[in-house]
Design an enzyme around this catalytic site. Sequence first.
Site, mmCIF file in Angstrom:
data_model
loop_
_atom_site.group_PDB
_atom_site.id
_atom_site.type_symbol
_atom_site.label_atom_id
_atom_site.label_comp_id
_atom_site.label_asym_id
_atom_site.label_seq_id
_atom_site.Cartn_x
_atom_site.Cartn_y
_atom_site.Cartn_z
ATOM 1 N N GLY A 1 -78.012 55.751 -70.499
ATOM 2 C CA GLY A 1 -79.194 56.468 -70.039
ATOM 3 C C GLY A 1 -79.162 57.961 -70.234
ATOM 4 C CD GLU B 1 -72.819 49.448 -70.142
ATOM 5 O OE1 GLU B 1 -71.873 48.736 -70.495
ATOM 6 O OE2 GLU B 1 -73.829 49.011 -69.557
ATOM 7 N N GLY C 1 -75.736 54.750 -75.307
ATOM 8 C CA GLY C 1 -76.067 54.449 -76.687
ATOM 9 C C GLY C 1 -76.716 55.664 -77.342
ATOM 10 N NE ARG C 2 -82.524 57.361 -75.483
ATOM 11 C CZ ARG C 2 -83.478 56.514 -75.876
ATOM 12 N NH1 ARG C 2 -84.135 56.747 -76.999
ATOM 13 N NH2 ARG C 2 -83.784 55.464 -75.143
ATOM 14 C CB CYS D 1 -102.925 47.971 -94.054
ATOM 15 S SG CYS D 1 -102.354 48.039 -95.752
ATOM 16 C CE1 TYR E 1 -81.638 51.484 -77.709
ATOM 17 C CE2 TYR E 1 -81.251 53.802 -77.278
ATOM 18 C CZ TYR E 1 -80.983 52.475 -77.021
ATOM 19 O OH TYR E 1 -80.043 52.140 -76.074
HETATM 20 C C1 LIG Z 1 -79.569 49.923 -73.395
HETATM 21 C C2 LIG Z 1 -78.413 49.845 -72.489
HETATM 22 C C3 LIG Z 1 -77.428 50.838 -72.495
HETATM 23 C C4 LIG Z 1 -77.540 52.081 -73.339
HETATM 24 O O1 LIG Z 1 -78.583 52.883 -72.895
HETATM 25 P P1 LIG Z 1 -78.867 54.322 -73.528
HETATM 26 O O2 LIG Z 1 -80.113 54.741 -72.867
HETATM 27 O O3 LIG Z 1 -78.981 54.150 -74.989
HETATM 28 O O4 LIG Z 1 -77.696 55.188 -73.176
HETATM 29 C C5 LIG Z 1 -76.338 50.671 -71.685
HETATM 30 N N1 LIG Z 1 -76.209 49.587 -70.888
HETATM 31 C C6 LIG Z 1 -77.145 48.614 -70.844
HETATM 32 C C7 LIG Z 1 -76.950 47.459 -69.954
HETATM 33 C C8 LIG Z 1 -78.267 48.721 -71.632
HETATM 34 O O5 LIG Z 1 -79.202 47.758 -71.583
#
Ligand SMILES: *Cc1c(COP(=O)(O)O)cnc(C)c1O
Length: 382
Positions: free
Chosen positions: A224, A255, A257-258, A333, A362
Amino acid sequence: MRPPEHIEAALRRQQRPVCAYVYDTAALRDRAAVVRAAFPPGTTLLYAVKANGNPHVVRTLAEVCDGLEVASGGELALAVAAGARRIVFGGPGKTDAELAAAVAAGAQVNVESAHELRRLDRAARAAGVVAEAAVRVNRAGPALTGSHAMTGTPTPFGVDEEALPGVLGLPLTSVRIIGFHLHAVSNNLDAAAHAGFITEALDWSVATAARHGVPLRLVNVGGGLGVDYLSDATIDLTALGQDLIVPDGVELIVEPGRILAADAGWYAAEVLDLKRTHGRWFAVLRGGTHHFRLPAAWGYSHPFTVLPVDEWPYEWDRPQIENTSVDAVGELCTPRDVLARDQHVERLRVGDILVFGRTGAYAWDISHHDFLRHPPPVFEVI
Ligand SMILES: *Cc1c(COP(=O)(O)O)cnc(C)c1O
């Protein structure tokens, strides 16, 4: 966000018309180091694979993070292939086959319901092992601000706090519950609020584990951590972990991601045409939302920079606009194929390249690649 020189060079090497994603593994490594340093020593840093499942990206982050968070059997296979030292398996809809694969891979599972916990117990028993699990909880407390609230509000994620006693009281033979998973939000830009959330998540976990007799070994606070697509800003990582105190004997897991992948990706698309209808300029790209859906999904304009290309192969005048605003639209289109609206350009010509930064997370992964069957972009990993 302007591409650095080595990214610009990689884009200028592409065949015309340019349509490419460039992923920068050095940027992935650098960002992982910065994110790691933001948290107290001993914090476990996992990469959430769903942000970008490109095998090179996954392998790079598997090396520099402590492991990977996966949310499907497909991501699990990617994580195993990437040699992840540790795998955590989450997601609300796990099949029996996926649970069995998770057990076989030695993954720790974040369980989402009583039924799923029973099925995990069955899968582990069948494999003759004891699996370790955390229970994902949708807590009663207030949610964080961010783009996707997942807790403190009705969602399909996790066990409702009221139902937790029933889940923790299930008779299990082959699963050991060792903690909680409390991923709460996406794209949060407020470091103080995020730090407050983590502190509160740790306190809540210690109290809840004590109340239910769970031997608390880990608290997974999810991802997040946000980036602001409209500027160069990110969540203030220096402010994030300063005052965090992790209780003795408890492993804090993050954990994201972004924040790990976004700035390592660059999407580039050549201007195929420039036109004006009903008083508005449109730059039509070799590319679009089928490659990069985020602006359409979230309803914002993703900023671009213009990479000028001087070569012009045609014998007529080159269409160009100067000192005006333009919509960057794709080749699909549908009028919804819009990456940016009303962005000012000093000059833009057919044949120039638009470069969209912060497209490492993403971006390709959430897009509807096959719609209209245009060729995919070139992927270059440097
Ligand atoms: C999507 C997700 C993440 C990563 O979230 P980010 O916003 O990309 O940091 C981590 N844990 C879970 C369970 C997720 O669904």
